[in-house]
Enzyme design. Structure first.
Site, PDB file in Angstrom:
ATOM      1  N   ASN A 165      10.031  14.404  -2.790  1.00 29.77           N
ATOM      2  CA  ASN A 165       9.711  15.174  -3.993  1.00 29.77           C
ATOM      3  C   ASN A 165       9.533  16.672  -3.745  1.00 29.77           C
ATOM      4  OD1 ASN A 165       7.398  14.625  -2.572  1.00 29.77           O
ATOM      5  ND2 ASN A 165       6.126  14.329  -4.372  1.00 29.77           N
TER       6      ASN A 165
ATOM      7  N   LYS B 215      11.336  14.687  10.306  1.00 22.27           N
ATOM      8  CA  LYS B 215      12.383  13.880   9.676  1.00 22.27           C
ATOM      9  C   LYS B 215      12.201  13.929   8.168  1.00 22.27           C
ATOM     10  CE  LYS B 215      12.577   9.589   8.468  1.00 22.27           C
ATOM     11  NZ  LYS B 215      13.224   9.819   7.160  1.00 22.27           N
ATOM     12  N   PRO B 216      13.150  14.594   7.467  1.00 25.61           N
ATOM     13  CA  PRO B 216      13.029  14.599   6.006  1.00 25.61           C
ATOM     14  C   PRO B 216      13.400  13.235   5.439  1.00 25.61           C
ATOM     15  CG  PRO B 216      14.986  15.849   6.720  1.00 25.61           C
ATOM     16  CD  PRO B 216      14.322  15.329   7.956  1.00 25.61           C
TER      17      PRO B 216
ATOM     18  N   GLU C 137      15.593  10.575   3.557  1.00 26.12           N
ATOM     19  CA  GLU C 137      17.055  10.402   3.518  1.00 26.12           C
ATOM     20  C   GLU C 137      17.626  10.810   2.169  1.00 26.12           C
ATOM     21  OE1 GLU C 137      14.657   8.297   4.009  1.00 26.12           O
ATOM     22  OE2 GLU C 137      14.971   6.319   3.101  1.00 26.12           O
TER      23      GLU C 137
ATOM     24  N   THR D  86       4.525   2.286   3.174  1.00 27.43           N
ATOM     25  CA  THR D  86       5.051   2.963   4.371  1.00 27.43           C
ATOM     26  C   THR D  86       3.891   3.458   5.228  1.00 27.43           C
ATOM     27  OG1 THR D  86       7.000   3.660   3.145  1.00 27.43           O
ATOM     28  CG2 THR D  86       6.564   4.839   5.182  1.00 27.43           C
TER      29      THR D  86
ATOM     30  N   GLU E 168      -0.537  11.175   3.957  1.00 25.68           N
ATOM     31  CA  GLU E 168      -0.546  11.713   2.589  1.00 25.68           C
ATOM     32  C   GLU E 168       0.226  10.712   1.736  1.00 25.68           C
ATOM     33  OE1 GLU E 168      -2.118  14.120   1.439  1.00 25.68           O
ATOM     34  OE2 GLU E 168      -2.586  15.439   3.096  1.00 25.68           O
TER      35      GLU E 168
ATOM     36  N   CYS F  72       2.721  13.161  -6.221  1.00 28.43           N
ATOM     37  CA  CYS F  72       1.757  12.141  -5.785  1.00 28.43           C
ATOM     38  C   CYS F  72       0.415  12.258  -6.484  1.00 28.43           C
ATOM     39  CB  CYS F  72       1.562  12.266  -4.287  1.00 28.43           C
ATOM     40  SG  CYS F  72       1.161  13.949  -3.792  1.00 28.43           S
TER      41      CYS F  72
ATOM     42  N   GLU G  32      -4.261  18.286   4.474  1.00 24.34           N
ATOM     43  CA  GLU G  32      -3.292  19.340   4.714  1.00 24.34           C
ATOM     44  C   GLU G  32      -3.833  20.626   4.118  1.00 24.34           C
ATOM     45  OE1 GLU G  32       0.587  17.535   3.432  1.00 24.34           O
ATOM     46  OE2 GLU G  32       0.864  17.412   5.597  1.00 24.34           O
TER      47      GLU G  32
HETATM   48  P1  NAD Z   1       8.598   6.357   1.266  1.00 30.30           P
HETATM   49  O1  NAD Z   1       7.300   5.800   1.718  1.00 30.30           O
HETATM   50  O2  NAD Z   1       9.659   5.422   0.843  1.00 30.30           O
HETATM   51  O3  NAD Z   1       9.262   7.236   2.432  1.00 30.30           O
HETATM   52  C1  NAD Z   1       8.590   8.344   2.995  1.00 30.30           C
HETATM   53  C2  NAD Z   1       9.240   8.695   4.317  1.00 30.30           C
HETATM   54  O4  NAD Z   1       8.929   7.684   5.278  1.00 30.30           O
HETATM   55  C3  NAD Z   1      10.770   8.793   4.290  1.00 30.30           C
HETATM   56  O5  NAD Z   1      11.168   9.878   5.100  1.00 30.30           O
HETATM   57  C4  NAD Z   1      11.207   7.473   4.908  1.00 30.30           C
HETATM   58  O6  NAD Z   1      12.477   7.529   5.526  1.00 30.30           O
HETATM   59  C5  NAD Z   1      10.116   7.240   5.935  1.00 30.30           C
HETATM   60  N1  NAD Z   1       9.873   5.859   6.320  1.00 30.30           N
HETATM   61  C6  NAD Z   1       9.990   4.740   5.572  1.00 30.30           C
HETATM   62  N2  NAD Z   1       9.622   3.655   6.291  1.00 30.30           N
HETATM   63  C7  NAD Z   1       9.244   4.099   7.510  1.00 30.30           C
HETATM   64  C8  NAD Z   1       8.741   3.462   8.688  1.00 30.30           C
HETATM   65  N3  NAD Z   1       8.547   2.138   8.749  1.00 30.30           N
HETATM   66  N4  NAD Z   1       8.458   4.233   9.767  1.00 30.30           N
HETATM   67  C9  NAD Z   1       8.614   5.574   9.722  1.00 30.30           C
HETATM   68  N5  NAD Z   1       9.107   6.227   8.642  1.00 30.30           N
HETATM   69  C10 NAD Z   1       9.403   5.497   7.540  1.00 30.30           C
HETATM   70  O7  NAD Z   1       8.226   7.416   0.143  1.00 30.30           O
HETATM   71  P2  NAD Z   1       9.187   8.228  -0.831  1.00 30.30           P
HETATM   72  O8  NAD Z   1       9.738   7.238  -1.800  1.00 30.30           O
HETATM   73  O9  NAD Z   1      10.108   9.069  -0.028  1.00 30.30           O
HETATM   74  O10 NAD Z   1       8.161   9.199  -1.551  1.00 30.30           O
HETATM   75  C11 NAD Z   1       7.387   8.822  -2.639  1.00 30.30           C
HETATM   76  C12 NAD Z   1       5.985   8.442  -2.197  1.00 30.30           C
HETATM   77  O11 NAD Z   1       5.398   9.509  -1.463  1.00 30.30           O
HETATM   78  C13 NAD Z   1       5.062   8.198  -3.378  1.00 30.30           C
HETATM   79  O12 NAD Z   1       4.254   7.083  -3.131  1.00 30.30           O
HETATM   80  C14 NAD Z   1       4.213   9.445  -3.417  1.00 30.30           C
HETATM   81  O13 NAD Z   1       2.971   9.303  -4.022  1.00 30.30           O
HETATM   82  C15 NAD Z   1       4.102   9.793  -1.968  1.00 30.30           C
HETATM   83  N6  NAD Z   1       3.785  11.216  -1.793  1.00 30.30           N
HETATM   84  C16 NAD Z   1       2.532  11.576  -1.353  1.00 30.30           C
HETATM   85  C17 NAD Z   1       2.192  12.915  -1.221  1.00 30.30           C
HETATM   86  C18 NAD Z   1       0.822  13.338  -0.746  1.00 30.30           C
HETATM   87  O14 NAD Z   1       0.676  14.453  -0.296  1.00 30.30           O
HETATM   88  N7  NAD Z   1      -0.188  12.508  -0.825  1.00 30.30           N
HETATM   89  C19 NAD Z   1       3.128  13.898  -1.538  1.00 30.30           C
HETATM   90  C20 NAD Z   1       4.396  13.503  -1.975  1.00 30.30           C
HETATM   91  C21 NAD Z   1       4.709  12.162  -2.096  1.00 30.30           C
END
Ligand code: NAD
Length: 487
Positions: A153, A176-177, A179, A232, A250, A284, A461
């Protein structure tokens, strides 16, 4: 391909490709256009990134904090000079309207480099502890190689919010950003080199959930900072714990935004809209459970509907556009499922709920959606939707709304709108969340700590608090006399 980077990864100061990695495409969500083709990192790329970070970190840690800070401040300047170009890239990466990215994305990343660069000289000092004739002192020392894993996001902001405090403390970072949004972080890595950062200290590698564990489980990694969902977070924190690595999590939220009947109505509605529709609801900390006191319910809903229906949906590159597409088709499908559940479970669809015909049939758009008469047990009131879907719930009393606001496993954020300042403080004092707002919502300047409690994560953060999560204390006891031993 209009956003093709020179290569998929950025390691040791240069773009690197390894075509043996799984190929994937970067899609512009407004049109479905393929804007870049990349490869996920192979184990060899992961090794290269971590080895280069490890090599570079020792010398970096030996530099004075002021010298490190100077480089970060220069990176902030470059980001501001290139704000337009970086914002357009962020818009292509995420689909977020340029109206937002130009004020909220590269600029907030630059804020992090500027803030941490600026406090480097004073923020990393230790303590002197007098002990009679003896004394002790503490040093704040870096952790080593830190891994950052980002969500989709705020790709540039996340890359900077993790990179800036990590680097200023004397660490190296491998980032790692997501995907879904692979492009922005590569530019940040490039800019850091241009600002004078020695090679290897900020490496970017691509990949998905199968690549992440290669970083998290690596023996040379000291810390993992994840921005992502709760499931995750549990996996990553669990893997990191098996090696006792430091972690910052986070994660997601389902935050309460409480509007009392004495609130400034237009401000409360504006706050609720920003806290649900900004970044197409992919934030989030959004206040997705909007509790409205019954006395103002009808007025609140009427004005909310009117204002929501005026939101300009369209081409994200058009500066007049206020709402862009969801980041991907998968995310749009997920949000549409929640909208169907909301209807099926009996919530009143006040406005939206459909797919607008914006820009192109391939664009992953959703109308800004408001449900009224939502009850605490409904799925849309319990689970994080991560899309432009606001749930409005009614309440009568302060005690009741505090209890209901806290009745969730999440604890990221919360907010209260009221003219009664005493009540505002009483309420935020009792809400279980990491960040709370009074009479506004979702403002997160770099000066204030940001992070969650309960299942929304741990660690903070931004602000001085972030330094504690990218460094540890070393204590030195100094004896000024002879050792007295009983044997
Ligand atoms: P996601 O959990 O699907 O993925 C986040 C990242 O983790 C990606 O880069 C993904 O490739 C990686 N990942 C996934 N499985 C992994 C594993 N087993 N080991 C290591 N890396 C792994 O989240 P998303 O769909 O990309 O983002 C949305 C989520 O992020 C929402 O739940 C949102 O609330 C949360 N978010 C939180 C904050 C915060 O600061 N609290 C900010 C932005 C988004």
């Amino acid at each position: 391909m209009r956003a093709q980077p020179k290569a998929s990864h950025f390691i040791d100061g240069a773009y690197v490709e390894d075509t043996a990695g799984t190929p994937f495409e970067s899609i512009y969500p407004a049109t479905g256009e393929v804007i870049a083709k990349l490869h996920a990192a192979t184990p060899a790329i992961v090794e290269k990134a971590i080895a280069s970070a490890k090599r570079a970190q020792k010398e970096w840690a030996a530099m004075s904090p002021t010298a490190r800070g100077r480089i970060l401040k220069r990176a902030a300047e470059i980001m501001r000079e290139r704000n337009r170009e970086l914002s357009e890239l962020e818009t292509l990466d995420t689909g977020k309207p340029i109206q937002e990215t130009i004020v909220a994305d590269p600029t907030s990343g630059a804020d992090a480099f500027e803030f941490f660069g600026g406090i480097a000289a004073a923020g990393l000092n230790g303590d002197y502890i007098p002990l009679g004739q003896d004394f002790a002192f503490t040093k704040r020392v870096p952790l080593g190689v830190c891994v950052g894993i980002g969500a989709w996001n705020y790709p540039q902001q996340i890359a900077c919010w993790k990179g800036a405090p990590a680097l200023v403390c004397g660490n190296a970072m491998v980032f790692k950003p997501s995907e879904n949004t692979p492009l922005g972080a590569l530019k940040i890595a490039e800019i850091l080199i241009e600002a004078g950062l020695p090679k290897g200290l900020y490496n970017v590698i691509q990949g998905d959930r199968s690549t992440g564990p290669l970083l998290v489980n690596h023996k040379d990694v000291a810390k993992v900072s994840l921005t992502g969902s709760v499931p995750t977070g549990k996996k990553v924190a669990g893997a990191a714990a098996s090696d006792l690595k430091h972690v910052t999590m986070e994660l997601g939220g389902k935050s309460p935004l409480i509007v009392f009947d004495d609130a400034d109505l237009e401000s409360a509605i504006g706050g609720a809209m920003l806290g649900n529709f900004y970044s197409t609801g992919q934030v989030c900390s959004n206040g997705t459970r909007v509790f409205v006191q019954k006395g103002i319910k009808q007025k609140f809903l009427a004005r909310l509907k009117e204002r929501t229906e005026k939101i300009v949906i369209g081409d994200p590159m058009d500066e007049a556009t206020q709402l862009g597409p969801m980041v991907s088709k998968a995310q749009r499908d997920k949000v549409m499922d929640y909208i169907e559940k909301g209807k099926a479970e009996g919530a009143t669809l006040l406005t939206g709920g459909g797919i607008p015909n914006a820009v192109s049939a391939e664009g992953t758009y959703i109308q800004p959606t408001v449900f009224a008469d939502v009850t605490d047990d409904m799925t849309i009131a319990r689970e994080e939707i991560f899309g432009p879907v606001m749930c409005v719930l009614d309440f009568d009393h302060e005690d009741e709304v505090i209890e209901r606001g806290n009745a969730t496993e999440f604890g990221l954020s919360g907010g209260v709108f009221t003219a009664d300042i005493t009540r505002a403080h009483r309420v935020v004092d009792q809400l279980e969340a990491g960040t709370l707002w009074i009479n506004t919502y979702n403002l997160c300047p770099v000066e204030i700590p940001f992070g969650g409690s309960k299942q929304s994560g741990f660690g903070r953060e931004n602000s001085l608090a972030a330094l504690e999560h990218y460094s540890e204390l070393k204590t030195v006891y100094v004896s000024m006399g002879k050792v007295e031993a009983p044997y």
